[in-house]
Design an enzyme around this catalytic site. Structure first.
Site, short mmCIF file in Angstrom:
data_model
loop_
_atom_site.label_atom_id
_atom_site.label_comp_id
_atom_site.label_asym_id
_atom_site.label_seq_id
_atom_site.Cartn_x
_atom_site.Cartn_y
_atom_site.Cartn_z
N ASP A 199 32.29 43.71 34.19
CA ASP A 199 32.99 44.01 35.44
C ASP A 199 34.44 44.36 35.09
O ASP A 199 35.25 43.48 34.79
CB ASP A 199 32.98 42.80 36.38
CG ASP A 199 31.58 42.42 36.87
OD1 ASP A 199 30.59 42.81 36.22
OD2 ASP A 199 31.49 41.72 37.90
N LYS A 230 32.63 47.26 42.91
CA LYS A 230 32.84 45.85 43.27
C LYS A 230 34.15 45.73 44.03
O LYS A 230 35.14 46.35 43.68
CB LYS A 230 32.84 45.01 42.00
CG LYS A 230 33.20 43.55 42.17
CD LYS A 230 33.11 42.84 40.82
CE LYS A 230 33.72 41.44 40.86
NZ LYS A 230 33.64 40.76 39.56
N LYS A 271 28.93 45.31 44.83
CA LYS A 271 29.12 43.88 44.66
C LYS A 271 30.28 43.41 45.51
O LYS A 271 31.39 43.95 45.42
CB LYS A 271 29.36 43.53 43.19
CG LYS A 271 29.59 42.03 42.95
CD LYS A 271 29.72 41.73 41.47
CE LYS A 271 30.16 40.28 41.23
NZ LYS A 271 30.29 39.96 39.79
#
Length: 236
Positions: free
Chosen positions: A95, A158, A188
């Site tokens: 991430d 995300k 996300k």
């Protein structure tokens, strides 16, 4: 009492069980992995310096980590090296944080190149999620950041690091991100998702993965669709 549209097991299967506190110890990470295995979540997400992680025997947990975290203001080469190191240390998912300054300056080629550098360093099957820090962006910037992420080969966009003063995930941001990527990428939601009601709202908005630190209390709240709880979500 109304009931959740998802069972605890179904929700858990969408969760990255997260521990990114700077003061986390190896014992904390080991406890996280044990709890994650018991809860049946999809993955654990830990800081890169905590890798590799010894999972419980027989565990099918995926291991995620962060990159350029939490500011995103690292050189692309450093982000790429960090991602490659994490994959070598057993991370299945990375991430990364984008350069928010480049977003604010409208330097979209630089934003895309930054993401592409990490993608090249952590090729498939590693899953690449791009943290756009949606609470710090305008709607137009959110859309453009999602498009840059897709163009650079990301697998997910995300919302948040959970550490930015502007805040974490919002239903509006998730809806906008989901509409922009149109199911081609995952979405996300992370940062401030602390109750079952929060989690269900994010999924209804289009989130396909959730970043949670207070996972156990979120899952426990499902039957009542997220009665307020006081769990400390650890800043995430």
């Amino acid at each position: 009492m109304s009931h959740s549209p998802l069972t605890p097991a179904e929700l858990a299967a969408r969760v990255d069980h997260t521990l990114l506190k700077p003061e986390s110890t190896p014992a904390d990470v080991a406890a996280l992995a044990e709890e994650a295995d018991e809860l049946g979540v999809y993955s654990i997400c830990v800081s890169p310096s905590m890798l590799p992680v010894a999972l419980p025997a027989g565990s099918t947990l995926k291991i995620a980590t962060v990159c350029g975290f939490p500011s995103g203001k690292h050189h692309s080469q450093i982000k790429a090296a960090e991602a490659a190191h994490s994959v070598a240390d057993g991370a299945h998912e990375v991430d990364m944080v984008i350069n928010l300054g480049a977003v604010k300056a409208g330097e979209w080629e630089d934003v895309e190149a930054d993401i592409a550098a990490v993608r090249a360093a952590a090729p498939h099957p590693t899953v690449l999620k791009v943290i756009i820090e949606s609470a710090a962006l305008t709607d137009d910037e959110i859309v453009a950041a999602c498009r840059a992420s897709e163009s650079a080969g990301a697998d997910f966009v995300k919302t948040s690091t959970g550490f930015h003063p502007a805040g974490g995930a919002s239903v509006h941001a998730v809806e906008l991100m989901a509409a922009t990527v149109g199911g081609r990428l995952g979405v996300k939601a992370s940062g401030g998702v602390r109750t079952a009601a929060d989690a269900l709202a994010m999924i209804a908005a289009g989130a396909t993965r959730l970043g949670l630190s207070g996972t156990a209390s979120v899952l426990a709240g499902l039957d009542g669709e997220g009665a307020p709880d006081s769990a400390d979500a650890g800043g995430y």
